[in-house]
Design a protein around this motif. Structure first.
Motif, PDB file in Angstrom:
ATOM      1  N   ASP A 106      12.377  -0.396  25.130  1.00  0.00           N
ATOM      2  CA  ASP A 106      10.840  -1.401  26.230  1.00  0.00           C
ATOM      3  C   ASP A 106       9.779  -0.530  25.270  1.00  0.00           C
ATOM      4  OD1 ASP A 106      11.974  -3.179  28.274  1.00  0.00           O
ATOM      5  OD2 ASP A 106      12.170  -1.422  29.596  1.00  0.00           O
ATOM      6  N   GLY A 107      10.163  -0.264  24.313  1.00  0.00           N
ATOM      7  CA  GLY A 107       8.858   0.089  22.860  1.00  0.00           C
ATOM      8  C   GLY A 107       8.284  -0.693  21.885  1.00  0.00           C
ATOM      9  N   THR A 108       7.905   0.217  21.055  1.00  0.00           N
ATOM     10  CA  THR A 108       7.409  -0.767  19.563  1.00  0.00           C
ATOM     11  C   THR A 108       7.798   0.728  19.014  1.00  0.00           C
ATOM     12  OG1 THR A 108       5.654  -1.609  20.796  1.00  0.00           O
ATOM     13  CG2 THR A 108       5.560  -1.826  18.993  1.00  0.00           C
ATOM     14  N   ALA A 109       7.992   0.327  17.685  1.00  0.00           N
ATOM     15  CA  ALA A 109       8.016   1.305  16.957  1.00  0.00           C
ATOM     16  C   ALA A 109       7.160   0.807  14.820  1.00  0.00           C
ATOM     17  CB  ALA A 109       9.331   1.585  15.916  1.00  0.00           C
ATOM     18  N   LYS A 110       6.373   1.141  14.790  1.00  0.00           N
ATOM     19  CA  LYS A 110       5.681   1.049  13.115  1.00  0.00           C
ATOM     20  C   LYS A 110       6.632   1.251  11.902  1.00  0.00           C
ATOM     21  CE  LYS A 110       1.244   2.613  15.052  1.00  0.00           C
ATOM     22  NZ  LYS A 110       0.134   3.899  14.334  1.00  0.00           N
ATOM     23  N   TRP A 111       6.351   0.148  11.323  1.00  0.00           N
ATOM     24  CA  TRP A 111       7.301   0.330   9.819  1.00  0.00           C
ATOM     25  C   TRP A 111       6.186  -0.089   8.712  1.00  0.00           C
ATOM     26  CZ3 TRP A 111       6.601  -4.155   7.385  1.00  0.00           C
ATOM     27  CH2 TRP A 111       6.547  -5.372   7.579  1.00  0.00           C
ATOM     28  N   ALA A 112       6.370   0.721   7.386  1.00  0.00           N
ATOM     29  CA  ALA A 112       5.722   0.016   6.546  1.00  0.00           C
ATOM     30  C   ALA A 112       6.550   0.167   5.074  1.00  0.00           C
ATOM     31  CB  ALA A 112       5.006   0.652   6.285  1.00  0.00           C
ATOM     32  N   VAL A 113       6.142  -0.459   4.428  1.00  0.00           N
ATOM     33  CA  VAL A 113       6.922  -0.854   3.085  1.00  0.00           C
ATOM     34  C   VAL A 113       5.713  -1.306   1.682  1.00  0.00           C
ATOM     35  CG1 VAL A 113       8.932  -1.590   3.861  1.00  0.00           C
ATOM     36  CG2 VAL A 113       7.592  -3.346   2.715  1.00  0.00           C
ATOM     37  N   THR A 114       6.237  -0.680   0.287  1.00  0.00           N
ATOM     38  CA  THR A 114       5.175  -0.599  -0.725  1.00  0.00           C
ATOM     39  C   THR A 114       5.814  -1.541  -1.847  1.00  0.00           C
ATOM     40  OG1 THR A 114       4.371   1.147   0.236  1.00  0.00           O
ATOM     41  CG2 THR A 114       3.605   0.139  -2.082  1.00  0.00           C
ATOM     42  N   PHE A 115       5.318  -2.596  -2.763  1.00  0.00           N
ATOM     43  CA  PHE A 115       5.751  -3.404  -3.663  1.00  0.00           C
ATOM     44  C   PHE A 115       5.458  -3.132  -5.101  1.00  0.00           C
ATOM     45  CE2 PHE A 115       6.877  -5.297   0.412  1.00  0.00           C
ATOM     46  CZ  PHE A 115       8.015  -5.931  -0.113  1.00  0.00           C
ATOM     47  N   ASP A 116       6.169  -2.908  -5.885  1.00  0.00           N
ATOM     48  CA  ASP A 116       5.340  -2.770  -7.449  1.00  0.00           C
ATOM     49  C   ASP A 116       5.121  -4.077  -7.907  1.00  0.00           C
ATOM     50  OD1 ASP A 116       6.237  -0.162  -7.612  1.00  0.00           O
ATOM     51  OD2 ASP A 116       7.984  -0.812  -7.888  1.00  0.00           O
ATOM     52  N   VAL A 117       3.979  -4.361  -6.516  1.00  0.00           N
ATOM     53  CA  VAL A 117       2.723  -5.484  -7.356  1.00  0.00           C
ATOM     54  C   VAL A 117       1.526  -5.361  -6.780  1.00  0.00           C
ATOM     55  CG1 VAL A 117       2.378  -7.794  -6.334  1.00  0.00           C
ATOM     56  CG2 VAL A 117       4.795  -7.050  -6.472  1.00  0.00           C
ATOM     57  N   ALA A 118       0.648  -5.125  -8.028  1.00  0.00           N
ATOM     58  CA  ALA A 118      -0.744  -5.262  -7.477  1.00  0.00           C
ATOM     59  C   ALA A 118      -1.178  -6.268  -6.146  1.00  0.00           C
ATOM     60  CB  ALA A 118      -1.435  -5.874  -9.142  1.00  0.00           C
ATOM     61  N   TYR A 119      -2.147  -5.579  -5.606  1.00  0.00           N
ATOM     62  CA  TYR A 119      -2.742  -6.684  -4.621  1.00  0.00           C
ATOM     63  C   TYR A 119      -3.678  -7.554  -5.080  1.00  0.00           C
ATOM     64  CZ  TYR A 119      -5.675  -6.918  -0.520  1.00  0.00           C
ATOM     65  OH  TYR A 119      -6.179  -7.815   0.699  1.00  0.00           O
ATOM     66  N   ASP A 120      -4.240  -7.794  -5.629  1.00  0.00           N
ATOM     67  CA  ASP A 120      -5.030  -8.946  -6.383  1.00  0.00           C
ATOM     68  C   ASP A 120      -3.790  -9.748  -6.504  1.00  0.00           C
ATOM     69  OD1 ASP A 120      -7.475  -7.618  -5.879  1.00  0.00           O
ATOM     70  OD2 ASP A 120      -8.011  -6.810  -8.057  1.00  0.00           O
ATOM     71  N   GLU A 121      -2.754  -9.733  -7.144  1.00  0.00           N
ATOM     72  CA  GLU A 121      -1.866 -10.480  -8.262  1.00  0.00           C
ATOM     73  C   GLU A 121      -1.365 -11.022  -6.606  1.00  0.00           C
ATOM     74  OE1 GLU A 121       1.841 -10.643 -11.007  1.00  0.00           O
ATOM     75  OE2 GLU A 121       0.767  -9.031 -10.586  1.00  0.00           O
ATOM     76  N   PHE A 122      -1.293 -10.091  -5.929  1.00  0.00           N
ATOM     77  CA  PHE A 122      -0.435 -10.921  -4.121  1.00  0.00           C
ATOM     78  C   PHE A 122      -1.190 -12.184  -3.907  1.00  0.00           C
ATOM     79  CE2 PHE A 122      -0.252 -10.244  -0.056  1.00  0.00           C
ATOM     80  CZ  PHE A 122       1.157 -11.573   0.549  1.00  0.00           C
ATOM     81  N   THR A 123      -2.535 -11.453  -3.487  1.00  0.00           N
ATOM     82  CA  THR A 123      -3.386 -12.363  -2.581  1.00  0.00           C
ATOM     83  C   THR A 123      -4.278 -13.227  -3.908  1.00  0.00           C
ATOM     84  OG1 THR A 123      -5.342 -11.574  -3.479  1.00  0.00           O
ATOM     85  CG2 THR A 123      -4.653 -10.221  -1.147  1.00  0.00           C
ATOM     86  N   SER A 124      -3.568 -13.619  -4.858  1.00  0.00           N
ATOM     87  CA  SER A 124      -4.791 -15.040  -5.313  1.00  0.00           C
ATOM     88  C   SER A 124      -2.462 -15.836  -5.630  1.00  0.00           C
ATOM     89  CB  SER A 124      -4.986 -14.250  -6.745  1.00  0.00           C
ATOM     90  OG  SER A 124      -3.327 -14.368  -7.887  1.00  0.00           O
ATOM     91  N   ASN A 125      -1.538 -15.859  -5.264  1.00  0.00           N
ATOM     92  CA  ASN A 125      -0.945 -16.477  -6.095  1.00  0.00           C
ATOM     93  C   ASN A 125       0.695 -15.546  -4.784  1.00  0.00           C
ATOM     94  OD1 ASN A 125       0.559 -18.541  -7.426  1.00  0.00           O
ATOM     95  ND2 ASN A 125       0.698 -17.005  -8.960  1.00  0.00           N
ATOM     96  N   GLY A 126       0.163 -14.959  -4.006  1.00  0.00           N
ATOM     97  CA  GLY A 126       1.888 -14.847  -3.493  1.00  0.00           C
ATOM     98  C   GLY A 126       1.851 -15.437  -1.708  1.00  0.00           C
ATOM     99  N   ASP A 127       3.195 -14.550  -1.736  1.00  0.00           N
ATOM    100  CA  ASP A 127       3.577 -15.961  -0.357  1.00  0.00           C
ATOM    101  C   ASP A 127       4.772 -14.369   0.425  1.00  0.00           C
ATOM    102  OD1 ASP A 127       4.158 -17.878   1.935  1.00  0.00           O
ATOM    103  OD2 ASP A 127       5.981 -18.106   1.522  1.00  0.00           O
ATOM    104  N   LEU A 128       4.382 -13.660   1.768  1.00  0.00           N
ATOM    105  CA  LEU A 128       5.184 -12.933   2.189  1.00  0.00           C
ATOM    106  C   LEU A 128       5.883 -13.792   3.695  1.00  0.00           C
ATOM    107  CD1 LEU A 128       5.156 -10.034   2.926  1.00  0.00           C
ATOM    108  CD2 LEU A 128       2.819 -10.377   4.571  1.00  0.00           C
ATOM    109  N   ASN A 129       7.748 -13.362   4.103  1.00  0.00           N
ATOM    110  CA  ASN A 129       7.278 -13.304   4.950  1.00  0.00           C
ATOM    111  C   ASN A 129       9.234 -11.680   5.932  1.00  0.00           C
ATOM    112  OD1 ASN A 129       9.337 -14.604   7.154  1.00  0.00           O
ATOM    113  ND2 ASN A 129      11.853 -15.082   5.121  1.00  0.00           N
TER     114      ASN A 129
END
Length: 133
Positions: A106-129
């Motif tokens: 009955d809980g919640t856990a945090k997670w995180a991953v980092t990609f070798d992609v420039a943030y600006d490149e992703f925000t201008s032409n990216g998709d996330l799933n």
């Protein structure tokens, strides 16, 4: 002096046109109750998975890489472990990262991953799933 007949005709026309709109309120159609399940095939409520992606978002790291983070929720009364799969598409390139997360009952856990992609490149032409495996 011919104004009155014109006004009367105009008022009659308005009443005729609006008569259809202001008539009786619409009545319900169709069955009032859901049909009964067949005797040989009882209905079953679909089960909810114990683990689910609660939230996810993305941000830029200090060196301007793409970081995706979020939470996994456990709806069961027992500790569970899941694999979070994050897929990022930038242009025609698909990149995937996985991380394992253990979530208390009955809980919640945090997670995180980092990609070798420039943030600006992703925000201008990216998709996330984000999915659980």
């Amino acid at each position: 002096m011919k104004r009155r007949p014109v006004l009367r005709t105009g008022a009659g026309l308005v009443a005729t046109v609006l008569g259809g709109c202001l008539g009786a309120p619409p009545r319900a159609t169709g069955p009032r109750h859901a049909p009964d399940a067949p005797a040989d095939q009882p209905r079953q409520t679909p089960s909810r998975p114990d683990l689910a992606v609660g939230t996810f978002d993305f941000e830029a790291t200090d060196d301007d890489a793409l970081r995706v983070f979020g939470t996994v929720e456990n709806r069961s009364g027992a500790q569970r472990t899941a694999t979070v799969a994050v897929t990022v598409r930038v242009g025609s390139d698909d990149l995937e990262r996985e991380t394992s997360v253990t979530v208390a009952a009955d809980g919640t856990a945090k997670w995180a991953v980092t990609f070798d992609v420039a943030y600006d490149e992703f925000t201008s032409n990216g998709d996330l799933n984000v999915t659980l495996e």
